[in-house]
Motif scaffolding. Structure first.
Motif, PDB file in Angstrom:
ATOM      1  N   SER A   1       0.513   5.485   9.500  1.00 50.38           N
ATOM      2  CA  SER A   1       1.500   6.234   8.364  1.00 50.38           C
ATOM      3  C   SER A   1       2.521   5.254   8.369  1.00 50.38           C
ATOM      4  O   SER A   1       3.239   5.081   9.100  1.00 50.38           O
ATOM      5  CB  SER A   1       1.865   7.573   8.796  1.00 50.38           C
ATOM      6  N   ASP A   2       2.600   4.601   6.848  1.00 50.76           N
ATOM      7  CA  ASP A   2       3.699   3.499   6.757  1.00 50.76           C
ATOM      8  C   ASP A   2       3.616   3.417   5.298  1.00 50.76           C
ATOM      9  O   ASP A   2       3.012   3.596   4.413  1.00 50.76           O
ATOM     10  CB  ASP A   2       3.120   2.303   7.257  1.00 50.76           C
ATOM     11  N   ASP A   3       5.118   3.447   4.830  1.00 49.34           N
ATOM     12  CA  ASP A   3       5.574   3.358   3.432  1.00 49.34           C
ATOM     13  C   ASP A   3       5.440   1.748   2.981  1.00 49.34           C
ATOM     14  O   ASP A   3       5.739   1.632   1.724  1.00 49.34           O
ATOM     15  CB  ASP A   3       6.816   3.895   3.027  1.00 49.34           C
ATOM     16  N   LYS A   4       4.816   1.032   3.813  1.00 48.25           N
ATOM     17  CA  LYS A   4       4.606  -0.395   3.508  1.00 48.25           C
ATOM     18  C   LYS A   4       3.012  -0.557   3.230  1.00 48.25           C
ATOM     19  O   LYS A   4       2.581  -0.006   3.736  1.00 48.25           O
ATOM     20  CB  LYS A   4       5.109  -1.580   4.775  1.00 48.25           C
ATOM     21  N   TRP A   5       2.805  -1.404   2.294  1.00 46.42           N
ATOM     22  CA  TRP A   5       1.454  -1.613   1.903  1.00 46.42           C
ATOM     23  C   TRP A   5       0.377  -2.060   3.058  1.00 46.42           C
ATOM     24  O   TRP A   5       0.812  -3.014   3.647  1.00 46.42           O
ATOM     25  CB  TRP A   5       1.380  -2.431   0.775  1.00 46.42           C
ATOM     26  N   ARG A   6      -0.835  -1.235   3.102  1.00 43.77           N
ATOM     27  CA  ARG A   6      -1.663  -1.428   4.280  1.00 43.77           C
ATOM     28  C   ARG A   6      -2.909  -1.611   3.872  1.00 43.77           C
ATOM     29  O   ARG A   6      -3.028  -1.325   2.349  1.00 43.77           O
ATOM     30  CB  ARG A   6      -1.454  -0.579   5.357  1.00 43.77           C
ATOM     31  N   ASN A   7      -3.901  -2.098   4.604  1.00 43.44           N
ATOM     32  CA  ASN A   7      -5.479  -1.923   3.952  1.00 43.44           C
ATOM     33  C   ASN A   7      -5.974  -1.033   4.838  1.00 43.44           C
ATOM     34  O   ASN A   7      -5.885  -0.975   6.165  1.00 43.44           O
ATOM     35  CB  ASN A   7      -6.075  -3.134   4.057  1.00 43.44           C
ATOM     36  N   ALA A   8      -6.890  -0.016   4.175  1.00 43.87           N
ATOM     37  CA  ALA A   8      -7.664   0.933   4.967  1.00 43.87           C
ATOM     38  C   ALA A   8      -9.107   0.472   5.244  1.00 43.87           C
ATOM     39  O   ALA A   8      -9.992   0.803   4.827  1.00 43.87           O
ATOM     40  CB  ALA A   8      -7.971   2.375   4.033  1.00 43.87           C
ATOM     41  N   ASP A   9      -9.232  -0.694   6.054  1.00 45.51           N
ATOM     42  CA  ASP A   9     -10.661  -1.269   6.218  1.00 45.51           C
ATOM     43  C   ASP A   9     -11.481  -0.436   7.006  1.00 45.51           C
ATOM     44  O   ASP A   9     -12.664  -0.623   6.711  1.00 45.51           O
ATOM     45  CB  ASP A   9     -10.186  -2.721   6.998  1.00 45.51           C
TER      46      ASP A   9
END
Length: 215
Positions: free
Chosen positions: A102-110
């Motif tokens: 859970s992060d308001d920074k952009w991540r990848n749901a690999d």
């Protein structure tokens, strides 16, 4: 003392050698086909499992949010996400329930990306991984977008769907079932990524996941 008779060893003829090479080639071809089919079936099973996990995550989200679907979000589910509601990313809404950070920074749901999609996608950074349904029929006969749409509508309650078992919510996406007008269309896999291009994994309103023929 009589010397032992000398026995001669017959060498392979050219025809016999070519026959052996041909047999080896045939066996190698069969092995490659079998291995390829095994990999494809493994991908199919893994991707079905991922969609089941997504279904459970949607259920858990709804339990904590007045029985409503995650959203509002866009129909094309990209692997990139953030938990900022203003980003309207599907994975962002379900992140705490799907084992994502859970992060308001952009991540990848690999961890939730289908490996068969990863194998066939043209541009993984641009193409959606899944497609969300934008129209379901309610018990009163009207049709709505169950997930809502950013700046236009809000998600509905899960129990409003008229026929959950036959209403699809999320499925594989490719150039054969996407809008050609979408900016990311050219980045999609050209064909369905399962069943040798003949099936798509699909999550239904009763949270069952099935491999559905494309015909």
């Amino acid at each position: 003392m009589t010397p032992a008779p000398i026995t001669s060893r017959r060498a392979f003829t050219l025809v016999e050698l070519l026959a052996v090479i041909a047999i080896i080639g045939v066996l190698s071809g069969i092995t490659l086909v079998v291995v390829g089919r095994t990999h494809a079936k493994a991908f199919d099973a893994r991707c079905l499992s991922m969609q089941r996990q997504l279904g459970v995550s949607v259920q858990l989200y709804a339990f904590d949010n007045q029985n409503r679907f995650p959203g509002p979000c866009y129909a094309g589910v990209r692997k990139g996400y953030s938990t900022k509601s203003s980003d309207s990313s599907f994975f962002g809404f379900i992140a705490p329930y799907a084992g994502l950070v859970s992060d308001d920074k952009w991540r990848n749901a690999d961890a939730l990306v289908c490996p068969a999609w990863s194998r066939d996608v043209i541009n993984a950074d641009q193409a959606p991984v899944y497609m969300l349904s934008d129209s379901v029929t309610l018990s009163d006969g009207t049709t709505v977008n169950p997930w809502g749409y950013p700046s236009k509508s809000m998600p509905i309650r899960i129990n409003q769907i008229a026929n959950p078992a036959s209403t699809w919510l999320l499925k594989d996406i490719d150039q054969k079932n996407a809008s050609a007008n979408a900016s990311w269309y050219a980045s999609l896999p050209p064909d369905p990524v399962h069943g040798n291009g003949k099936t798509r994994n699909t999550l239904f309103g009763d949270y069952s996941v099935r491999s559905v023929p494309t015909d």
